[in-house]
Design a protein around this motif. Sequence first.
Motif, PDB file in Angstrom:
ATOM      1  N   LYS A   1       0.867  -1.182   0.000  1.00  0.00           N
ATOM      2  CA  LYS A   1       0.000   0.000   0.000  1.00  0.00           C
ATOM      3  C   LYS A   1       0.902   1.230   0.000  1.00  0.00           C
ATOM      4  CE  LYS A   1      -4.019   1.820   2.373  1.00  0.00           C
ATOM      5  NZ  LYS A   1      -4.890   1.580   3.541  1.00  0.00           N
ATOM      6  N   PHE A   2       0.774   2.034  -1.051  1.00  0.00           N
ATOM      7  CA  PHE A   2       1.580   3.236  -1.216  1.00  0.00           C
ATOM      8  C   PHE A   2       0.744   4.470  -0.891  1.00  0.00           C
ATOM      9  CE2 PHE A   2       3.245   0.126  -4.228  1.00  0.00           C
ATOM     10  CZ  PHE A   2       4.608   0.194  -4.016  1.00  0.00           C
ATOM     11  N   GLN A   3       1.278   5.361  -0.073  1.00  0.00           N
ATOM     12  CA  GLN A   3       0.725   6.699   0.101  1.00  0.00           C
ATOM     13  C   GLN A   3       1.523   7.570  -0.855  1.00  0.00           C
ATOM     14  OE1 GLN A   3      -1.887   7.397   2.147  1.00  0.00           O
ATOM     15  NE2 GLN A   3      -1.935   5.224   2.657  1.00  0.00           N
ATOM     16  N   LEU A   4       0.857   8.172  -1.811  1.00  0.00           N
ATOM     17  CA  LEU A   4       1.549   8.925  -2.848  1.00  0.00           C
ATOM     18  C   LEU A   4       1.850  10.352  -2.397  1.00  0.00           C
ATOM     19  CD1 LEU A   4      -0.563   7.645  -5.862  1.00  0.00           C
ATOM     20  CD2 LEU A   4       1.603   6.748  -4.981  1.00  0.00           C
ATOM     21  N   ALA A   5       2.996  10.873  -2.845  1.00  0.00           N
ATOM     22  CA  ALA A   5       3.420  12.216  -2.478  1.00  0.00           C
ATOM     23  C   ALA A   5       2.414  13.264  -2.935  1.00  0.00           C
ATOM     24  CB  ALA A   5       4.806  12.499  -3.059  1.00  0.00           C
ATOM     25  N   GLU A   6       1.749  13.030  -4.058  1.00  0.00           N
ATOM     26  CA  GLU A   6       0.768  13.971  -4.604  1.00  0.00           C
ATOM     27  C   GLU A   6      -0.594  13.849  -3.928  1.00  0.00           C
ATOM     28  OE1 GLU A   6      -0.641  11.080  -8.255  1.00  0.00           O
ATOM     29  OE2 GLU A   6       1.187  12.271  -8.426  1.00  0.00           O
ATOM     30  N   GLY A   7      -0.704  12.885  -3.018  1.00  0.00           N
ATOM     31  CA  GLY A   7      -1.972  12.604  -2.349  1.00  0.00           C
ATOM     32  C   GLY A   7      -2.588  11.343  -2.922  1.00  0.00           C
ATOM     33  N   GLY A   8      -3.418  10.715  -2.171  1.00  0.00           N
ATOM     34  CA  GLY A   8      -4.055   9.478  -2.613  1.00  0.00           C
ATOM     35  C   GLY A   8      -3.202   8.273  -2.262  1.00  0.00           C
ATOM     36  N   GLU A   9      -3.760   7.120  -2.557  1.00  0.00           N
ATOM     37  CA  GLU A   9      -3.040   5.885  -2.275  1.00  0.00           C
ATOM     38  C   GLU A   9      -3.219   4.901  -3.409  1.00  0.00           C
ATOM     39  OE1 GLU A   9      -4.841   4.852   1.514  1.00  0.00           O
ATOM     40  OE2 GLU A   9      -6.036   3.318   0.530  1.00  0.00           O
ATOM     41  N   LEU A  10      -2.329   3.921  -3.401  1.00  0.00           N
ATOM     42  CA  LEU A  10      -2.318   2.903  -4.440  1.00  0.00           C
ATOM     43  C   LEU A  10      -1.933   1.583  -3.783  1.00  0.00           C
ATOM     44  CD1 LEU A  10      -2.102   1.984  -7.472  1.00  0.00           C
ATOM     45  CD2 LEU A  10       0.300   2.683  -7.348  1.00  0.00           C
ATOM     46  N   VAL A  11      -2.667   0.533  -4.095  1.00  0.00           N
ATOM     47  CA  VAL A  11      -2.317  -0.810  -3.633  1.00  0.00           C
ATOM     48  C   VAL A  11      -1.917  -1.602  -4.864  1.00  0.00           C
ATOM     49  CG1 VAL A  11      -3.127  -2.915  -2.514  1.00  0.00           C
ATOM     50  CG2 VAL A  11      -3.887  -0.688  -1.668  1.00  0.00           C
ATOM     51  N   ALA A  12      -0.690  -2.137  -4.859  1.00  0.00           N
ATOM     52  CA  ALA A  12      -0.189  -2.846  -6.034  1.00  0.00           C
ATOM     53  C   ALA A  12       0.888  -3.839  -5.615  1.00  0.00           C
ATOM     54  CB  ALA A  12       0.386  -1.854  -7.046  1.00  0.00           C
ATOM     55  N   ARG A  13       1.138  -4.787  -6.498  1.00  0.00           N
ATOM     56  CA  ARG A  13       2.170  -5.792  -6.271  1.00  0.00           C
ATOM     57  C   ARG A  13       3.463  -5.328  -6.940  1.00  0.00           C
ATOM     58  NH1 ARG A  13       1.167 -10.162  -4.167  1.00  0.00           N
ATOM     59  NH2 ARG A  13      -1.019 -10.137  -4.751  1.00  0.00           N
ATOM     60  N   ILE A  14       4.574  -5.412  -6.200  1.00  0.00           N
ATOM     61  CA  ILE A  14       5.874  -5.028  -6.753  1.00  0.00           C
ATOM     62  C   ILE A  14       6.388  -6.165  -7.634  1.00  0.00           C
ATOM     63  CG2 ILE A  14       8.274  -4.444  -6.242  1.00  0.00           C
ATOM     64  CD1 ILE A  14       7.323  -3.213  -3.624  1.00  0.00           C
ATOM     65  N   LEU A  15       6.696  -5.836  -8.886  1.00  0.00           N
ATOM     66  CA  LEU A  15       7.216  -6.830  -9.829  1.00  0.00           C
ATOM     67  C   LEU A  15       8.728  -6.740  -9.986  1.00  0.00           C
ATOM     68  CD1 LEU A  15       4.519  -6.528 -12.647  1.00  0.00           C
ATOM     69  CD2 LEU A  15       4.626  -8.194 -10.771  1.00  0.00           C
ATOM     70  N   ASP A  16       9.247  -5.501 -10.008  1.00  0.00           N
ATOM     71  CA  ASP A  16      10.681  -5.297 -10.207  1.00  0.00           C
ATOM     72  C   ASP A  16      11.063  -3.947  -9.618  1.00  0.00           C
ATOM     73  OD1 ASP A  16      13.227  -6.054 -11.126  1.00  0.00           O
ATOM     74  OD2 ASP A  16      12.982  -4.894 -12.966  1.00  0.00           O
ATOM     75  N   VAL A  17      12.320  -3.832  -9.168  1.00  0.00           N
ATOM     76  CA  VAL A  17      12.824  -2.607  -8.561  1.00  0.00           C
ATOM     77  C   VAL A  17      14.157  -2.263  -9.198  1.00  0.00           C
ATOM     78  CG1 VAL A  17      13.595  -1.534  -6.399  1.00  0.00           C
ATOM     79  CG2 VAL A  17      11.714  -3.191  -6.362  1.00  0.00           C
ATOM     80  N   ASP A  18      14.342  -0.973  -9.525  1.00  0.00           N
ATOM     81  CA  ASP A  18      15.641  -0.507  -9.999  1.00  0.00           C
ATOM     82  C   ASP A  18      16.014   0.743  -9.197  1.00  0.00           C
ATOM     83  OD1 ASP A  18      14.343   1.733 -11.210  1.00  0.00           O
ATOM     84  OD2 ASP A  18      14.050   0.605 -13.063  1.00  0.00           O
ATOM     85  N   ASP A  19      17.028   1.479  -9.630  1.00  0.00           N
ATOM     86  CA  ASP A  19      17.502   2.629  -8.858  1.00  0.00           C
ATOM     87  C   ASP A  19      16.523   3.792  -8.815  1.00  0.00           C
ATOM     88  OD1 ASP A  19      19.801   1.280  -8.221  1.00  0.00           O
ATOM     89  OD2 ASP A  19      20.978   2.171  -9.839  1.00  0.00           O
TER      90      ASP A  19
END
Length: 165
Positions: free
Chosen positions: A103-121
Amino acid sequence: MSTTQSDRLRGLLEPLVAAKGLDLEDIEMSKAGKRRMLRIIVDSDEGVELDACAELSREVSDKLDESDVMGEDEYVLEVSSPGADRPLTEHRHYVRAIDRLVKFQLAEGGELVARILDVDDEGMDLEVPGVKGRKATARRIAFTDIARARVEIEFNRKDKKEEEA
């Protein structure tokens, strides 16, 4: 806990924790009645087993007894791994959360629930679950767009191996 004491504890304990192949995630000091509670939080890419925490606890206790960093007052020492729902604050936390629902709280406001698939820098690729029978969608999010993030605990998710069988 004062910044000076925190810095001294980190300087004393970080090499000991690193020698075990672990990351020192946090040091917390709180009052527990008349005593103080010192909580050392450690983690690794593979997680932390109970035996590793017990062994590290003995070594940390010995190291603290040799130093004056805790002073003369009594304290209770606890060495543990972070909870399943702890905040994601470091790049390595996001890497460890790949394939987990967050669950992400976004800097611009609002939230997002999502599955992380890949991470980079710069950020990560996500899969946003579909709602009401709709297909999941892909989304890219930059680290700078995230105010806070926390792993969501899933009780009914099937293991990938189960799904493939």
